[in-house]
Write an enzyme that holds these catalytic residues in place. Structure first.
Site, PDB file in Angstrom:
ATOM      1  N   GLU A 168     -54.201  60.597  86.522  1.00 28.47           N
ATOM      2  CA  GLU A 168     -54.799  59.352  85.998  1.00 28.47           C
ATOM      3  C   GLU A 168     -55.806  58.706  86.970  1.00 28.47           C
ATOM      4  N   TYR A 170     -55.448  58.304  90.334  1.00 31.21           N
ATOM      5  CA  TYR A 170     -54.889  57.612  91.509  1.00 31.21           C
ATOM      6  C   TYR A 170     -55.176  58.433  92.772  1.00 31.21           C
ATOM      7  N   ARG A 218     -46.830  64.812  88.788  1.00 35.00           N
ATOM      8  CA  ARG A 218     -47.691  64.608  87.608  1.00 35.00           C
ATOM      9  C   ARG A 218     -49.100  65.072  87.959  1.00 35.00           C
ATOM     10  N   HIS A 256     -58.061  56.605  84.560  1.00 40.66           N
ATOM     11  CA  HIS A 256     -58.119  55.297  83.885  1.00 40.66           C
ATOM     12  C   HIS A 256     -59.550  54.887  83.551  1.00 40.66           C
ATOM     13  N   ARG A 292     -48.896  60.661  73.395  1.00 37.92           N
ATOM     14  CA  ARG A 292     -48.865  60.544  71.926  1.00 37.92           C
ATOM     15  C   ARG A 292     -47.841  61.487  71.279  1.00 37.92           C
ATOM     16  N   GLN A 343     -50.272  46.724  72.285  1.00 36.26           N
ATOM     17  CA  GLN A 343     -50.440  45.270  72.274  1.00 36.26           C
ATOM     18  C   GLN A 343     -49.442  44.514  73.158  1.00 36.26           C
ATOM     19  N   CYS A 345     -47.309  46.243  75.428  1.00 36.12           N
ATOM     20  CA  CYS A 345     -46.986  46.994  76.665  1.00 36.12           C
ATOM     21  C   CYS A 345     -48.199  47.008  77.586  1.00 36.12           C
ATOM     22  N   VAL A 452     -40.978  33.691  44.634  1.00 47.78           N
ATOM     23  CA  VAL A 452     -39.947  32.659  44.441  1.00 47.78           C
ATOM     24  C   VAL A 452     -40.524  31.258  44.561  1.00 47.78           C
ATOM     25  N   LYS A 568     -70.292  33.843  66.592  1.00 46.50           N
ATOM     26  CA  LYS A 568     -70.216  33.653  68.045  1.00 46.50           C
ATOM     27  C   LYS A 568     -71.308  34.470  68.725  1.00 46.50           C
ATOM     28  N   GLU A 660     -54.805  33.370  65.650  1.00 47.17           N
ATOM     29  CA  GLU A 660     -54.264  34.219  66.714  1.00 47.17           C
ATOM     30  C   GLU A 660     -53.027  34.991  66.261  1.00 47.17           C
TER      31      GLU A 660
HETATM   32  P1  FAD Z   1     -47.578  39.143  55.931  1.00 46.13           P
HETATM   33  O1  FAD Z   1     -47.648  40.492  56.475  1.00 46.13           O
HETATM   34  O2  FAD Z   1     -48.794  38.591  55.324  1.00 46.13           O
HETATM   35  O3  FAD Z   1     -46.386  39.119  54.860  1.00 46.13           O
HETATM   36  C1  FAD Z   1     -46.148  38.042  54.011  1.00 46.13           C
HETATM   37  C2  FAD Z   1     -45.395  38.516  52.787  1.00 46.13           C
HETATM   38  O4  FAD Z   1     -44.950  37.380  52.061  1.00 46.13           O
HETATM   39  C3  FAD Z   1     -46.221  39.333  51.828  1.00 46.13           C
HETATM   40  O5  FAD Z   1     -45.587  40.595  51.622  1.00 46.13           O
HETATM   41  C4  FAD Z   1     -46.263  38.500  50.547  1.00 46.13           C
HETATM   42  O6  FAD Z   1     -46.226  39.291  49.390  1.00 46.13           O
HETATM   43  C5  FAD Z   1     -45.015  37.658  50.674  1.00 46.13           C
HETATM   44  N1  FAD Z   1     -45.040  36.378  49.953  1.00 46.13           N
HETATM   45  C6  FAD Z   1     -45.919  35.360  50.089  1.00 46.13           C
HETATM   46  N2  FAD Z   1     -45.555  34.328  49.301  1.00 46.13           N
HETATM   47  C7  FAD Z   1     -44.425  34.692  48.653  1.00 46.13           C
HETATM   48  C8  FAD Z   1     -43.562  34.051  47.708  1.00 46.13           C
HETATM   49  N3  FAD Z   1     -43.773  32.811  47.307  1.00 46.13           N
HETATM   50  N4  FAD Z   1     -42.504  34.737  47.233  1.00 46.13           N
HETATM   51  C9  FAD Z   1     -42.258  35.998  47.638  1.00 46.13           C
HETATM   52  N5  FAD Z   1     -43.044  36.639  48.554  1.00 46.13           N
HETATM   53  C10 FAD Z   1     -44.098  35.990  49.044  1.00 46.13           C
HETATM   54  N6  FAD Z   1     -51.668  43.063  63.543  1.00 46.13           N
HETATM   55  C11 FAD Z   1     -51.444  43.591  64.731  1.00 46.13           C
HETATM   56  O7  FAD Z   1     -50.661  43.039  65.493  1.00 46.13           O
HETATM   57  N7  FAD Z   1     -52.062  44.726  65.125  1.00 46.13           N
HETATM   58  C12 FAD Z   1     -52.927  45.370  64.329  1.00 46.13           C
HETATM   59  O8  FAD Z   1     -53.466  46.402  64.734  1.00 46.13           O
HETATM   60  C13 FAD Z   1     -53.177  44.845  63.053  1.00 46.13           C
HETATM   61  N8  FAD Z   1     -54.046  45.443  62.227  1.00 46.13           N
HETATM   62  C14 FAD Z   1     -54.256  44.921  60.999  1.00 46.13           C
HETATM   63  C15 FAD Z   1     -55.158  45.548  60.160  1.00 46.13           C
HETATM   64  C16 FAD Z   1     -55.383  45.053  58.891  1.00 46.13           C
HETATM   65  C17 FAD Z   1     -56.376  45.746  58.000  1.00 46.13           C
HETATM   66  C18 FAD Z   1     -54.681  43.892  58.454  1.00 46.13           C
HETATM   67  C19 FAD Z   1     -54.901  43.342  57.069  1.00 46.13           C
HETATM   68  C20 FAD Z   1     -53.817  43.249  59.306  1.00 46.13           C
HETATM   69  C21 FAD Z   1     -53.606  43.741  60.583  1.00 46.13           C
HETATM   70  N9  FAD Z   1     -52.757  43.119  61.487  1.00 46.13           N
HETATM   71  C22 FAD Z   1     -52.522  43.664  62.693  1.00 46.13           C
HETATM   72  C23 FAD Z   1     -52.178  41.809  61.183  1.00 46.13           C
HETATM   73  C24 FAD Z   1     -50.715  41.905  60.797  1.00 46.13           C
HETATM   74  O9  FAD Z   1     -50.560  42.776  59.719  1.00 46.13           O
HETATM   75  C25 FAD Z   1     -50.211  40.499  60.481  1.00 46.13           C
HETATM   76  O10 FAD Z   1     -50.313  39.707  61.627  1.00 46.13           O
HETATM   77  C26 FAD Z   1     -48.783  40.507  60.020  1.00 46.13           C
HETATM   78  O11 FAD Z   1     -48.635  41.306  58.874  1.00 46.13           O
HETATM   79  C27 FAD Z   1     -48.298  39.094  59.698  1.00 46.13           C
HETATM   80  O12 FAD Z   1     -46.989  39.196  59.294  1.00 46.13           O
HETATM   81  P2  FAD Z   1     -46.299  38.114  58.342  1.00 46.13           P
HETATM   82  O13 FAD Z   1     -44.959  38.668  58.064  1.00 46.13           O
HETATM   83  O14 FAD Z   1     -46.398  36.785  58.949  1.00 46.13           O
HETATM   84  O15 FAD Z   1     -47.161  38.071  57.013  1.00 46.13           O
HETATM   85  P1  NAP Z   2     -59.827  37.133  63.674  1.00 48.28           P
HETATM   86  O1  NAP Z   2     -59.631  38.079  64.793  1.00 48.28           O
HETATM   87  O2  NAP Z   2     -59.524  35.712  63.891  1.00 48.28           O
HETATM   88  O3  NAP Z   2     -61.343  37.296  63.219  1.00 48.28           O
HETATM   89  C1  NAP Z   2     -61.925  36.536  62.220  1.00 48.28           C
HETATM   90  C2  NAP Z   2     -63.438  36.761  62.231  1.00 48.28           C
HETATM   91  O4  NAP Z   2     -64.013  35.994  61.228  1.00 48.28           O
HETATM   92  C3  NAP Z   2     -64.089  36.382  63.511  1.00 48.28           C
HETATM   93  O5  NAP Z   2     -65.000  37.398  63.869  1.00 48.28           O
HETATM   94  C4  NAP Z   2     -64.819  35.089  63.206  1.00 48.28           C
HETATM   95  O6  NAP Z   2     -65.996  35.154  63.974  1.00 48.28           O
HETATM   96  C5  NAP Z   2     -65.051  35.173  61.719  1.00 48.28           C
HETATM   97  N1  NAP Z   2     -64.943  33.879  61.020  1.00 48.28           N
HETATM   98  C6  NAP Z   2     -63.966  32.948  61.145  1.00 48.28           C
HETATM   99  N2  NAP Z   2     -64.190  31.907  60.306  1.00 48.28           N
HETATM  100  C7  NAP Z   2     -65.328  32.188  59.640  1.00 48.28           C
HETATM  101  C8  NAP Z   2     -66.072  31.493  58.652  1.00 48.28           C
HETATM  102  N3  NAP Z   2     -65.702  30.316  58.186  1.00 48.28           N
HETATM  103  N4  NAP Z   2     -67.203  32.069  58.199  1.00 48.28           N
HETATM  104  C9  NAP Z   2     -67.593  33.290  58.659  1.00 48.28           C
HETATM  105  N5  NAP Z   2     -66.932  33.965  59.605  1.00 48.28           N
HETATM  106  C10 NAP Z   2     -65.810  33.433  60.090  1.00 48.28           C
HETATM  107  O7  NAP Z   2     -58.976  37.582  62.444  1.00 48.28           O
HETATM  108  P2  NAP Z   2     -58.837  38.965  61.690  1.00 48.28           P
HETATM  109  O8  NAP Z   2     -59.884  39.938  62.051  1.00 48.28           O
HETATM  110  O9  NAP Z   2     -58.706  38.554  60.275  1.00 48.28           O
HETATM  111  O10 NAP Z   2     -57.454  39.523  62.208  1.00 48.28           O
HETATM  112  C11 NAP Z   2     -56.227  38.838  61.923  1.00 48.28           C
HETATM  113  C12 NAP Z   2     -55.223  39.114  62.976  1.00 48.28           C
HETATM  114  O11 NAP Z   2     -54.846  40.480  62.910  1.00 48.28           O
HETATM  115  C13 NAP Z   2     -55.823  38.874  64.326  1.00 48.28           C
HETATM  116  O12 NAP Z   2     -55.073  37.896  65.014  1.00 48.28           O
HETATM  117  C14 NAP Z   2     -55.746  40.179  65.017  1.00 48.28           C
HETATM  118  O13 NAP Z   2     -55.184  40.038  66.311  1.00 48.28           O
HETATM  119  C15 NAP Z   2     -54.827  41.029  64.186  1.00 48.28           C
HETATM  120  N6  NAP Z   2     -55.403  42.384  64.199  1.00 48.28           N
HETATM  121  C16 NAP Z   2     -55.339  43.079  65.340  1.00 48.28           C
HETATM  122  C17 NAP Z   2     -55.907  44.310  65.418  1.00 48.28           C
HETATM  123  C18 NAP Z   2     -55.813  45.125  66.662  1.00 48.28           C
HETATM  124  O14 NAP Z   2     -56.397  46.182  66.722  1.00 48.28           O
HETATM  125  N7  NAP Z   2     -55.116  44.700  67.681  1.00 48.28           N
HETATM  126  C19 NAP Z   2     -56.578  44.831  64.331  1.00 48.28           C
HETATM  127  C20 NAP Z   2     -56.656  44.083  63.179  1.00 48.28           C
HETATM  128  C21 NAP Z   2     -56.079  42.844  63.137  1.00 48.28           C
HETATM  129  P3  NAP Z   2     -67.087  33.974  64.073  1.00 48.28           P
HETATM  130  O15 NAP Z   2     -66.287  32.713  63.980  1.00 48.28           O
HETATM  131  O16 NAP Z   2     -67.746  34.186  65.391  1.00 48.28           O
HETATM  132  O17 NAP Z   2     -67.990  34.235  62.957  1.00 48.28           O
HETATM  133 FE1  SF4 Z   3     -47.080  49.149  70.605  1.00 50.85          FE
HETATM  134 FE2  SF4 Z   3     -46.419  49.528  73.181  1.00 50.85          FE
HETATM  135 FE3  SF4 Z   3     -44.531  48.976  71.393  1.00 50.85          FE
HETATM  136 FE4  SF4 Z   3     -45.671  51.333  71.331  1.00 50.85          FE
HETATM  137  S1  SF4 Z   3     -44.450  50.505  72.993  1.00 50.85           S
HETATM  138  S2  SF4 Z   3     -45.308  49.989  69.566  1.00 50.85           S
HETATM  139  S3  SF4 Z   3     -47.730  50.833  71.968  1.00 50.85           S
HETATM  140  S4  SF4 Z   3     -46.237  47.647  72.009  1.00 50.85           S
END
Ligand code: FAD
Ligand code: NAP
Ligand code: SF4
Length: 677
Positions: A168, A170, A218, A256, A292, A343, A345, A452, A568, A660
């Site tokens: 890596e 080192y 290693r 790295h 992996r 995220q 680790c 619900v 931004k 966030e």
């Molecule tokens: P959600 O996953 O939104 O779940 C909420 C659930 O509540 C849903 O299933 C919905 O159907 C249900 N619900 C809502 N209202 C009601 C009701 N009244 N009755 C019954 N059911 C209801 N996060 C990461 O950390 N890393 C990533 O790499 C990452 N990548 C992502 C990529 C994409 C494309 C997307 C869309 C999201 C990604 N996220 C990622 C974000 C992550 O999925 C969310 O932060 C996470 O799912 C939030 O979890 P939650 O349980 O709070 O809500």
């Molecule tokens: P996000 O990271 O908060 O990004 C939202 C984007 O929308 C920003 O680029 C923001 O940029 C823009 N935006 C916000 N308000 C806006 C407005 N009113 N009009 C136009 N643009 C606007 O949220 P997200 O991409 O939806 O992701 C959701 C969560 O999932 C995040 O917290 C993220 O950590 C998680 N996630 C993580 C990964 C991962 O690989 N780790 C991957 C997917 C999702 P500007 O305000 O500059 O325009």
């Molecule tokens: Fe994600 Fe690290 Fe947990 Fe694997 S060990 S799921 S990479 S946080």
């Protein structure tokens, strides 16, 4: 343990003086607990659970043999007798559980983020601001002596052996490669000279600890940097290490500073196993495959296919301490799979925070987040079966509460069902599978296809109601936002709505980047992307016919022309994960995605998206505009006031706070609340 499920994986390995009970090594991970003496109790608890869970051999996080070798100021060091009692806590815990543990000796060389850094030559690393001092002959001798002393102290502390970190990028790797070794004395020049330090370190450790002590090394088998070694050199070093007294040869991939990912989720499973196999053909000692590997079927297949004698997995043991026990017991569907997101680790480690795990918030918090059986079981409703609700429901039910879980959708997973459709994020499906199995095992009453209402919840007479209802997508106020060419990310990823050839993405957060990767993906390439294709895309020659194994990457065929936009003025993607963001940026750049910052959205019409950027008005003539502009909390079921005589209401995950939000917080909040109920 039965060997019927995975005969190769679970076969013991006789090393002559000792026997490993299976072929699974828990690889080295810096948890952040090893750097402070007062955390060794927590560290011991962390390793105890992994030893109890059946890991054949555990490797500690990297420990420096002296001050110059520190990765960070005051990092974990083992160089005087006073350090031994602390390490005994760790070895005792592992041995009490029937496990074996070796101490990793890591000298960071120029990767140290501290002022005492040394290296082969005074060549600064691109990832540290400290220029190293070139070791002189006396410094080299002192370094070798420090390694030997560290190994001897490890033996006194009860470790079963040591692992010498030689990959890596080192210190030992810095001596091995012309990239960083510019010396003209006996420690530089030819490969025989460049490997002298590594070989001497091994020889002197072996002399210090005697024959009956595991000495794992290693070895960097693919440097993945310019000026790295060729395959002939890699083999020359491996043979010399074997002759000098190495017991087991572990493998390392990429420095790295390499610009090729080696462990993020988009790296295909076991992508580098073939390289370990090439090495295994050249030496007689056992060889370890790593990187992996996260599920038993893949591990078994690569052992059965002769690629390695052992597998090393690190992060999968953060995700699930019982990985081996579950594999051995035929309970693979119960494994909490590492999704390689980094995220909680590596992103934590690189921000000087204690490591944990997105899918298992107990990791490295074993003494703090404890799921005790409940003395008085309660009736708990959880609304929402996304990551937050699944975590809360399974932990609460596991503790003995009677839990009902509702979701409006017909299947569990929430937004994870959407995330797993992104190319390179296929692993996210494993988390849904894991929780699905946990729901069954803990007897959660799952009610799907039901949105619900508060009235319904009140009528059922629950003691506690946990709202995990997630988010709604944000619809930005832009003229023309209701134009038919505008789609939300859910329209595209969840509902599969068709998207044209030219696309603008509004919002460059995590989801905007994921959307970019989804839209450019060449439909001719199967998913998950096969390892040979992935190697060609990143310019990796697994045969290392060139120094470092680098070859020109093949040109991709993006399916669409894409613009990724944000308001931004910071660099798009700056907020992505510390250890994974660069991979997303590089992937989009390679596929010709135009990333624009400082954008003002003017309007959307038949012609396309009108923007102002850098004071200039532009028209992006796109077929579709996909909105990835973040989310807002959905918590309409939360009463404004506590209801007298009614259940207690709680909000977690996206329902509590959309800004966030990520799955790390969602799963942790669910678990922490359920642990308290
Ligand atoms: P959600 O996953 O939104 O779940 C909420 C659930 O509540 C849903 O299933 C919905 O159907 C249900 N619900 C809502 N209202 C009601 C009701 N009244 N009755 C019954 N059911 C209801 N996060 C990461 O950390 N890393 C990533 O790499 C990452 N990548 C992502 C990529 C994409 C494309 C997307 C869309 C999201 C990604 N996220 C990622 C974000 C992550 O999925 C969310 O932060 C996470 O799912 C939030 O979890 P939650 O349980 O709070 O809500
Ligand atoms: P996000 O990271 O908060 O990004 C939202 C984007 O929308 C920003 O680029 C923001 O940029 C823009 N935006 C916000 N308000 C806006 C407005 N009113 N009009 C136009 N643009 C606007 O949220 P997200 O991409 O939806 O992701 C959701 C969560 O999932 C995040 O917290 C993220 O950590 C998680 N996630 C993580 C990964 C991962 O690989 N780790 C991957 C997917 C999702 P500007 O305000 O500059 O325009
Ligand atoms: Fe994600 Fe690290 Fe947990 Fe694997 S060990 S799921 S990479 S946080």
């Amino acid at each position: 343990m039965t060997h019927s499920h995975y005969p190769h994986l679970l076969a013991p390995l006789d090393l002559g003086f000792t026997t490993l009970k299976n072929r699974v090594i828990m690889g080295s991970m810096h948890t952040g607990l090893e750097d402070r003496f007062y955390n060794y109790g927590k560290l011991a608890a962390f390793y105890r659970e992994r030893a109890r869970g059946g890991a054949g051999l555990i490797v500690t996080g990297g420990i420096s043999p002296n001050r110059q070798g520190w990765l960070l100021p005051f990092g974990g060091t083992l160089n005087f007798i006073g350090d031994v009692p602390n390490h005994r806590k760790v070895t005792r815990a592992v041995h009490e559980e029937g496990g074996k543990i070796v101490l990793q000796i890591l000298h960071a060389g120029r990767y140290g983020y501290q002022p005492f850094v040394v290296s082969a030559s005074s060549v600064k690393s691109p990832i540290s601001k400290f220029r190293p001092k070139a070791l002189d002959a006396a410094g080299i001798e002192a370094t070798i002596a420090a390694y030997a002393r560290c190994a001897k102290l490890a033996q006194m502390a009860g470790y079963d052996g040591v692992e010498v970190m030689g990959s890596e990028g080192y210190l030992l790797n810095q001596f091995l490669c012309a990239r960083t070794n510019k010396r003209s004395d006996e420690w530089g020049g030819s490969i025989e000279n460049r490997m002298r330090l590594a070989v001497e370190v091994v020889r002197r450790i072996r002399a210090a600890v005697g024959p009956d002590f595991i000495l794992m090394y290693r070895h960097s088998v693919l440097d993945l940097v310019e000026g790295g070694n060729t395959w002939d050199e890699v083999i020359t070093v491996a043979k010399a290490l074997e002759a000098a007294g190495v017991t087991i040869l572990n493998t390392g991939y990429g420095w790295h500073e390499a610009r090729i990912p080696t462990i993020v989720t988009s790296v295909p499973r076991a992508a580098f196993a073939q390289v370990a196999g090439q090495l295994r053909n050249e030496v007689k000692i056992p060889v370890v495959a790593s990187n992996r590997i996260n599920m038993p079927d893949d591990a078994e297949a690569l052992l059965a296919g002769g690629s390695a004698d052992l597998v090393s997995m690190a992060r999968p043991f953060l995700a699930d301490a019982e990985w081996v026990a579950k594999a051995a017991g035929g309970r693979v569907d119960e494994i909490n799979t590492c999704i390689a997101c980094n995220q909680a680790c590596l992103d934590h480690t690189f921000s000087n925070k204690r490591a944990s795990c997105l899918v298992n918030p107990r990791a490295c918090h074993e003494t703090e987040l404890v799921y005790r059986p409940s003395a008085r079981p309660r009736r708990v409703a959880v609304v929402g079966a996304g990551p937050a609700g699944l975590s809360a429901a399974t932990v609460a039910a596991g503790r003995g509460h009677r839990v009902t879980l509702f979701d409006a959708s017909n299947s569990i997973g929430g937004q994870f069902k959407v995330a797993m459709r992104v190319p390179g994020k296929e692993e996210f499906a494993e988390t849904i599978r894991y929780f699905g199995r946990q729901l069954a095992l803990t007897n959660v009453d799952l009610r799907l296809g039901r949105r619900v209402s508060r009235e319904e919840l009140l009528a059922e007479g629950y003691d506690d109601v946990i709202l995990a209802t997630g988010i709604t997508t944000r619809k930005p106020k832009i003229a023309g936002i209701d134009h038919p060419k505008v789609l939300s990310y859910l329209d595209v990823l969840r509902d599969g709505r068709p998207v044209g050839r030219r696309v603008a993405i509004i919002g460059a957060g995590g989801i905007g980047f994921d959307m970019g990767e989804f839209l450019v993906h060449d439909p001719a390439v199967p998913l998950p992307v096969p390892a040979p294709h992935w190697m060609a895309e990143w310019g990796v020659d697994p045969g290392a016919s060139t120094p470092g194994g680098l070859v020109p990457p093949v040109k991709p065929h993006p399916a669409r022309e894409v613009w990724l936009l944000q308001r931004k003025t910071t660099r798009p993607g700056a907020g992505l994960g510390k250890t994974s963001g660069w991979v997303h940026r590089a992937t989009l750049a390679r596929n010709g995605v135009q990333m624009l910052a400082g954008v003002q959205y003017e309007r959307i019409d038949d012609a396309g998206l009108h923007i102002t950027v850098g004071g200039e008005q532009r028209l992006l003539e796109v077929d579709n505009v996909v909105i990835c502009a973040g989310q807002e909390s959905l918590a309409e079921l939360m009463p404004a006031e506590p209801i007298a005589g009614g259940p207690r209401f709680y909000k977690i995950g996206g329902a509590a706070l959309a800004a966030e939000l990520d799955a790390k917080r969602a799963i942790r909040e669910g678990a922490e609340l359920a642990a308290r109920l």
